[in-house]
Every structure is written in structure tokens, then in C-alpha cells.
Design a protein around this motif. Sequence first.
Motif, PDB file in Angstrom:
ATOM      1  N   GLU A   1       0.807  -1.225   0.000  1.00  0.00           N
ATOM      2  CA  GLU A   1       0.000   0.000   0.000  1.00  0.00           C
ATOM      3  C   GLU A   1       0.841   1.277   0.000  1.00  0.00           C
ATOM      4  O   GLU A   1       0.529   2.236  -0.706  1.00  0.00           O
ATOM      5  CB  GLU A   1      -0.968  -0.101   1.183  1.00  0.00           C
ATOM      6  CG  GLU A   1      -1.346   1.147   1.893  1.00  0.00           C
ATOM      7  CD  GLU A   1      -0.478   1.341   3.114  1.00  0.00           C
ATOM      8  OE1 GLU A   1      -0.193   2.494   3.424  1.00  0.00           O
ATOM      9  OE2 GLU A   1      -0.063   0.342   3.741  1.00  0.00           O
TER      10      GLU A   1
ATOM     11  N   ILE B   1       1.880   2.107  -3.534  1.00  0.00           N
ATOM     12  CA  ILE B   1       0.768   2.481  -4.406  1.00  0.00           C
ATOM     13  C   ILE B   1       0.356   3.931  -4.157  1.00  0.00           C
ATOM     14  O   ILE B   1       0.057   4.671  -5.079  1.00  0.00           O
ATOM     15  CB  ILE B   1      -0.427   1.538  -4.162  1.00  0.00           C
ATOM     16  CG1 ILE B   1      -0.028   0.107  -4.520  1.00  0.00           C
ATOM     17  CG2 ILE B   1      -1.646   1.975  -4.966  1.00  0.00           C
ATOM     18  CD1 ILE B   1      -1.047  -0.939  -4.146  1.00  0.00           C
TER      19      ILE B   1
ATOM     20  N   LEU C   1     -15.064  -0.286 -10.207  1.00  0.00           N
ATOM     21  CA  LEU C   1     -13.667  -0.628  -9.931  1.00  0.00           C
ATOM     22  C   LEU C   1     -13.507  -0.956  -8.450  1.00  0.00           C
ATOM     23  O   LEU C   1     -13.915  -0.177  -7.589  1.00  0.00           O
ATOM     24  CB  LEU C   1     -12.774   0.569 -10.306  1.00  0.00           C
ATOM     25  CG  LEU C   1     -11.258   0.385 -10.297  1.00  0.00           C
ATOM     26  CD1 LEU C   1     -10.611   1.574 -11.011  1.00  0.00           C
ATOM     27  CD2 LEU C   1     -10.655   0.260  -8.915  1.00  0.00           C
ATOM     28  N   VAL C   2     -12.915  -2.098  -8.141  1.00  0.00           N
ATOM     29  CA  VAL C   2     -12.524  -2.378  -6.762  1.00  0.00           C
ATOM     30  C   VAL C   2     -11.018  -2.619  -6.762  1.00  0.00           C
ATOM     31  O   VAL C   2     -10.495  -3.405  -7.536  1.00  0.00           O
ATOM     32  CB  VAL C   2     -13.290  -3.573  -6.142  1.00  0.00           C
ATOM     33  CG1 VAL C   2     -14.777  -3.292  -6.106  1.00  0.00           C
ATOM     34  CG2 VAL C   2     -13.022  -4.860  -6.879  1.00  0.00           C
ATOM     35  N   LEU C   3     -10.335  -1.871  -5.906  1.00  0.00           N
ATOM     36  CA  LEU C   3      -8.874  -1.924  -5.881  1.00  0.00           C
ATOM     37  C   LEU C   3      -8.402  -2.860  -4.776  1.00  0.00           C
ATOM     38  O   LEU C   3      -8.846  -2.754  -3.631  1.00  0.00           O
ATOM     39  CB  LEU C   3      -8.323  -0.511  -5.650  1.00  0.00           C
ATOM     40  CG  LEU C   3      -6.792  -0.365  -5.619  1.00  0.00           C
ATOM     41  CD1 LEU C   3      -6.195  -0.667  -6.985  1.00  0.00           C
ATOM     42  CD2 LEU C   3      -6.404   1.048  -5.186  1.00  0.00           C
ATOM     43  N   LEU C   4      -7.515  -3.772  -5.124  1.00  0.00           N
ATOM     44  CA  LEU C   4      -6.909  -4.694  -4.167  1.00  0.00           C
ATOM     45  C   LEU C   4      -5.401  -4.574  -4.308  1.00  0.00           C
ATOM     46  O   LEU C   4      -4.892  -4.274  -5.394  1.00  0.00           O
ATOM     47  CB  LEU C   4      -7.284  -6.142  -4.463  1.00  0.00           C
ATOM     48  CG  LEU C   4      -8.708  -6.631  -4.218  1.00  0.00           C
ATOM     49  CD1 LEU C   4      -9.677  -6.087  -5.240  1.00  0.00           C
ATOM     50  CD2 LEU C   4      -8.732  -8.163  -4.268  1.00  0.00           C
ATOM     51  N   TRP C   5      -4.684  -4.802  -3.230  1.00  0.00           N
ATOM     52  CA  TRP C   5      -3.244  -4.818  -3.365  1.00  0.00           C
ATOM     53  C   TRP C   5      -2.664  -5.919  -2.509  1.00  0.00           C
ATOM     54  O   TRP C   5      -3.386  -6.596  -1.779  1.00  0.00           O
ATOM     55  CB  TRP C   5      -2.632  -3.460  -3.027  1.00  0.00           C
ATOM     56  CG  TRP C   5      -2.927  -2.999  -1.650  1.00  0.00           C
ATOM     57  CD1 TRP C   5      -2.224  -3.283  -0.520  1.00  0.00           C
ATOM     58  CD2 TRP C   5      -4.020  -2.152  -1.258  1.00  0.00           C
ATOM     59  NE1 TRP C   5      -2.810  -2.667   0.558  1.00  0.00           N
ATOM     60  CE2 TRP C   5      -3.909  -1.971   0.139  1.00  0.00           C
ATOM     61  CE3 TRP C   5      -5.058  -1.530  -1.940  1.00  0.00           C
ATOM     62  CZ2 TRP C   5      -4.821  -1.196   0.848  1.00  0.00           C
ATOM     63  CZ3 TRP C   5      -5.953  -0.773  -1.223  1.00  0.00           C
ATOM     64  CH2 TRP C   5      -5.824  -0.601   0.142  1.00  0.00           C
TER      65      TRP C   5
ATOM     66  N   GLU D   1       0.156  -6.874   0.261  1.00  0.00           N
ATOM     67  CA  GLU D   1       1.177  -6.448   1.220  1.00  0.00           C
ATOM     68  C   GLU D   1       2.281  -7.494   1.325  1.00  0.00           C
ATOM     69  O   GLU D   1       3.437  -7.157   1.557  1.00  0.00           O
ATOM     70  CB  GLU D   1       0.568  -6.218   2.604  1.00  0.00           C
ATOM     71  CG  GLU D   1      -0.344  -5.002   2.710  1.00  0.00           C
ATOM     72  CD  GLU D   1       0.405  -3.672   2.608  1.00  0.00           C
ATOM     73  OE1 GLU D   1       1.606  -3.613   2.898  1.00  0.00           O
ATOM     74  OE2 GLU D   1      -0.239  -2.689   2.191  1.00  0.00           O
TER      75      GLU D   1
ATOM     76  N   ASP E   1      -1.081 -12.740   1.501  1.00  0.00           N
ATOM     77  CA  ASP E   1      -2.341 -12.201   0.971  1.00  0.00           C
ATOM     78  C   ASP E   1      -2.879 -12.984  -0.225  1.00  0.00           C
ATOM     79  O   ASP E   1      -4.048 -12.844  -0.571  1.00  0.00           O
ATOM     80  CB  ASP E   1      -2.147 -10.741   0.533  1.00  0.00           C
ATOM     81  CG  ASP E   1      -1.889  -9.817   1.713  1.00  0.00           C
ATOM     82  OD1 ASP E   1      -2.044 -10.262   2.867  1.00  0.00           O
ATOM     83  OD2 ASP E   1      -1.536  -8.649   1.476  1.00  0.00           O
TER      84      ASP E   1
ATOM     85  N   ILE F   1      -6.855 -13.354  -1.595  1.00  0.00           N
ATOM     86  CA  ILE F   1      -7.248 -12.687  -2.838  1.00  0.00           C
ATOM     87  C   ILE F   1      -7.802 -13.709  -3.832  1.00  0.00           C
ATOM     88  O   ILE F   1      -8.796 -13.463  -4.510  1.00  0.00           O
ATOM     89  CB  ILE F   1      -6.056 -11.903  -3.436  1.00  0.00           C
ATOM     90  CG1 ILE F   1      -5.691 -10.741  -2.508  1.00  0.00           C
ATOM     91  CG2 ILE F   1      -6.382 -11.400  -4.833  1.00  0.00           C
ATOM     92  CD1 ILE F   1      -4.461  -9.958  -2.942  1.00  0.00           C
TER      93      ILE F   1
ATOM     94  N   TYR G   1     -11.292 -14.547  -2.946  1.00  0.00           N
ATOM     95  CA  TYR G   1     -12.201 -13.462  -3.313  1.00  0.00           C
ATOM     96  C   TYR G   1     -12.496 -13.491  -4.815  1.00  0.00           C
ATOM     97  O   TYR G   1     -13.652 -13.391  -5.239  1.00  0.00           O
ATOM     98  CB  TYR G   1     -11.614 -12.117  -2.900  1.00  0.00           C
ATOM     99  CG  TYR G   1     -12.512 -10.961  -3.235  1.00  0.00           C
ATOM    100  CD1 TYR G   1     -13.647 -10.704  -2.468  1.00  0.00           C
ATOM    101  CD2 TYR G   1     -12.257 -10.139  -4.322  1.00  0.00           C
ATOM    102  CE1 TYR G   1     -14.492  -9.661  -2.780  1.00  0.00           C
ATOM    103  CE2 TYR G   1     -13.095  -9.090  -4.637  1.00  0.00           C
ATOM    104  CZ  TYR G   1     -14.211  -8.855  -3.862  1.00  0.00           C
ATOM    105  OH  TYR G   1     -15.051  -7.827  -4.186  1.00  0.00           O
TER     106      TYR G   1
END
Lengths: 344, 344
Positions: free
Chosen positions: A78, A81, A105-109, A111, A115, A119, A122
Amino acid sequence: MPEQSPGSRPTLEAVAARAGVSRATASRVVNGGAGVRQSLADKVREAVEELGYVPNQAARSLVTRQSGAVAVIIAEPEFRIFSDPFFEQQVRGISRELTANDAQLVLLWVEGPGDYDRIARYLAGGHVDGALAFSLHNDDGLPALIRRAKVPTVFGGRPGAGAAAVPYVDCDNRGGARTAVRHLVGLGRERIAHIAGPRDQTSAIDRADGYRDVLFDADPALTAQGDFTEDSGARAMAELLERRPDLDAVFAANDLMAAGALRVLRERGRRVPDQVAVVGFDDMVTVAESAKPSLTTVRQDIEGMGRLMVRLLTRVLSQDGDGRHVGAPASVIMPTELVRRASA
Amino acid sequence: MPEQSPGSRPTLEAVAARAGVSRATASRVVNGGAGVRQSLADKVREAVEELGYVPNQAARSLVTRQSGAVAVIIAEPEFRIFSDPFFEQQVRGISRELTANDAQLVLLWVEGPGDYDRIARYLAGGHVDGALAFSLHNDDGLPALIRRAKVPTVFGGRPGAGAAAVPYVDCDNRGGARTAVRHLVGLGRERIAHIAGPRDQTSAIDRADGYRDVLFDADPALTAQGDFTEDSGARAMAELLERRPDLDAVFAANDLMAAGALRVLRERGRRVPDQVAVVGFDDMVTVAESAKPSLTTVRQDIEGMGRLMVRLLTRVLSQDGDGRHVGAPASVIMPTELVRRASA
């Protein structure tokens, strides 16, 4: 692979003209209606393919599918970004194009490695129709995760060797680097150094290859390693001046490293561009314009690449949905251009 | 409303001790098991309430529910989210706490009013178990959207007057402002100005109220209007010097505006803190420490507030899930503290 400029979305009219049929006929074929002769239908499909036409219902399929949402997944923590203007520009283009398609838009990142499982769950849960993924390092787990989750995906930047055959949008890193180095050669420079980006990122590897395409017999001592940060560019510049005090030009693999190099050259009293010419890559305007002197660099259309990723995903989804193939989704390599400012 | 410090999650042992029962009894009550006398069960529930205990299964409910995901929705355009360090800090705390709960964070934002319908559809679609929402302006549509989508939500910052009775986490804006102004009074300052934040944000309104709590008879000419940006702070400072050249202190409603004020004071040759003492609000470290002179300010624990939002949402979800109420989710107001540096 076709080169496309952003914003030039082909129309149904253009498809009809190219196929030599009426708009109504083109529309019937594109929308899967019956009653069109096979030979004409083939011509329309050819025209769709050649022009890269995205039918409206394919665009709409982003929202008529289960979720109406598209994940943007960035394999970076994060803090990067939110601090690197590069990501903001990419996300901006994507955000605008998804909004135009009424897709969420859904933002995922990411770490850390822990993770990936979550993800993947999901993505596999049907909460998004597709994904736009930025996997910048060869060793990150994003391409494997995407394969596992079986969610339609387009990559931003060519993924590393371990990635599946997933379409991507990238700029012509190698060609852009060649342009930069040829520009320095054209200025009469004879000892051109390279500050390379991280060895595990395809963009950095391609830019170093472009440098060597032009200067295949360059002294290896003229290349120093950076990691795309400004400080690493400064360190690399100091190293290069130590090793080859006679250098008369530097091609840095991105603008931030070029800014670091300019700082060191200034501290050492080397005049830019008279004694040392400097070229960067990216054209991050906030960096390049405020550099002293302002930075000559290779421009890539970061925002446009984001928009193209959405268009490519739209095509992938339109194939997946109903088996009517409107054109195999090829990866897209965007052209670059040299932006001349004061440093070279 | 209870003040809680982040990270001090109460244990089941603490609940048992407070209720005067064994851990096994406390566990049976918390987990909904039968066979516990009503009077003991009531004591345990009271202890849960008082300590703000979050049972493990409530934490786990974030992932055993349909999606395992939580939306973070920010009612600001993308360029602000990616450029204001405030959002990065909030998202960091949330991200860490969700990760600890193995819940997936999906970030959404609002470019304009046209986005609300789409976001509402996404939220109502069961793609997230809950939402953490930042609605900073009184006139944005986020609270109404949340009500419509019926998704369990916790707000970051007290929502404006139009918002439903949704729990929120905020810092003690008014009390923090009082502390700042009292500090200036304690330094012997007699003409203390205020640079206020936007009139449509509750945090700015509360900070201005705190200023007036202490200086209820202050000259209205000593208050100037800003919008939380650095430039607006500079403009407000210039206005104030015009109107009241005799001012000897400034309380700015955030650090960025204080930095703008310091710039103008420097340009006009006013010595800080000797001639004019300056206090900010937020303690954005990158701003406050690099200010010249370094900025005395009111610290709020932005990252900790993000973590608390997740814990509060966990409690909301644990209620929703099975009707067993483990304590009404009250809003939480976090304390602030004055951080003294060089400017006051």
C-alpha cells in the motif's frame, strides 16, 4: 501485435465500411442475429478482428454479468501504491474507462505473500467479472494466483517468464530505450552510460536490452544498477563517475533515477547537457518538468495504457460469455516517443 | 462514548474476571451455549459490553460470511486519495486490521455523483460483508447510499447532519482544538487567530467550535477561511495579517494550512514563534517535521482510528449474524494530544 492509440475506438460504421456491407448487416452479425449470408458474416468478423472493434454489448457485458465489477490488483504494498505517481496515472485511466462502461472498480493490493490465498478466494467467489493485474516483479505470486482463480484477466506490463499466456498491455520499452540511446548518439556522445532498473522487472530488462541493441559493444563498466528510486539513481551515477569519469551521457531507465543522477552531476559540477547529456524514461511530468535542467525523456502513455487494459478485458469477457469470438485478445504494445527538454 | 486505545483488545479472561465467573462460563455465554443461569449470563453480557470485548467468532464472522470481504469507500476523487497522506494512513490501519482478520479489503472511491448508483448496486449485491466509509463533506451522497444498500457500515469521521445513526470512529476534534488554543493562551498570546477548514466538513466545524469554546469573545476578524490545502492556508494567513497585523498566534485547523501560514509569515519577515506562534492539527509527520520551524500540532492517531473502525464493524457484523447482541456498537471518539515542536 497491433499498435493502437488510446481513444481511437473503432465504430460499427467503420466495421461496415471495411467489410463492404451496410451498417444494419454489420450490426446483425456483431449482435449474433441470424439471416446474414456466411460469406458476408465472415467479412464482418474479419473487419471486427482487423479494427479491434468492441461491440456495445461486449462493453455492456461488464455490467450485465454477475457482479458488474472489475478488480484492479497491484502486487505492491500500500505505501508504494499511494506514493508513486505511476500507479495513480494507471488507476486514473482504468477508472475513467470502467466508469464509461458503468462497471465498478474495486482496488486490491498485496502487502505480502500471505495475501495471495485470500485474494484468490475473493476472485474465485464471483465477486468480480474480471481483473486487471499489475505484477511488476518476476517473483511475485500474482500470475499464479490469477491462473488458479480462473478469472478473466489482463495484465499491465508484460508479466515475467513464469506467467501464463494472459493478454497484457505494455509500452515498447525496448524500442523506447533504443530511441533514447540513438538520440544521445545523434548528439555526438561517445561514452553513453546506462542506469538500469531492477533485474526482476521486465520493463527494466527490456530497457537495458534496448540500450545494448544500439551500443552492443559498450564497456560493461558504463552500466550501473538502480532500483527505480531516486536515491538509487544518485548512487548509480556516483558509481559511474568513479568508474568512467570520461562519460559524456547517461540513459536512465526511469525518470526518478534520472533525477537522482542529475542531482549528483550538479553536486560534482558537471554541466548538463554540455558535459553530460541525460535522458530518462516514463515522462512522469511532475518529475521531468521540475528536474534541473528539465529532463529529456521517453514518454509512455500510462493513462492510455490503463484505458486499453479495460478495452482488452472487455474483449476477453465478450468471448468468455457466449462463445462468439469477436477476435482473439492479443496483447497490445503501445508506442513511445522522445520528449525533448533541456537535459539532452 | 468510551475512549479506547488501539491494540488493547480485551480478552475473554478479562470478561470472566469482570463478570466474576469462570472462563468456561464466560465462553458459554459469549458463544451462545445454553446451561448458564440468567443472572450470570447477564453479568457476562454486561462485562462484554463494558470492555468492548469482540468474541473470536465475531472476528471470524468477517470471513465465514458470504464474501469474506470488506469495502473501504472514500467519497473523494482518486487524485485526492492518492496524493493526500491522510488517506494512506487511514487505509494502512484498516488494511492491517482486516489482514489480521483474514478479510479482504476492496477499495472503492467516488469520482462524482454519477458513481453512487453503481456503488450501491455493488454493495447490495452481497460482494462485501460490510463497509468502512469516509464521507467527509456534508453534501456527498455516501450516507444515503449506505442506508439504501443496507450493508453494515462504520463511518470514519462523524458524518454530517443528513447521515443515519451509523456508528463512527472519530478523534476528539473539538477537545483537541481547545488544547491547542489553551496552549497558545498559556504562552501568553492575546490575539490568537484561527484558520478554519471547509464549512461542510464536521472535523473543521468541530475544530472551529473548540477555538470558540476557549476564545468565545474573539474578534471575528481573527478567523479566516481555508479548505485544508496548503495554498488556502497561505491565502488565509495573508488575509489575517491584512486585517489584524497585531496578531500574535495562529491555530490552523490542519497541518497543511499551518505549513502555508508559516510560508507567508516567513515571507513577511514575522519570526515564528517569537512574534507569531503557530499550532496545527493532525500531526501529519511528513508535513509537521519538515515545516520551518517544525510545527507544534494536535496529534490524532489516524492509523489507530482505521484499526478501530474494523473492530467496530466486526461487532456490528456479529450482531447482524445471529441476533445475539454482544453490545450495542457505540461510536468511538479517540483522544488527541498536543505534540510540541518549535512553532509554538
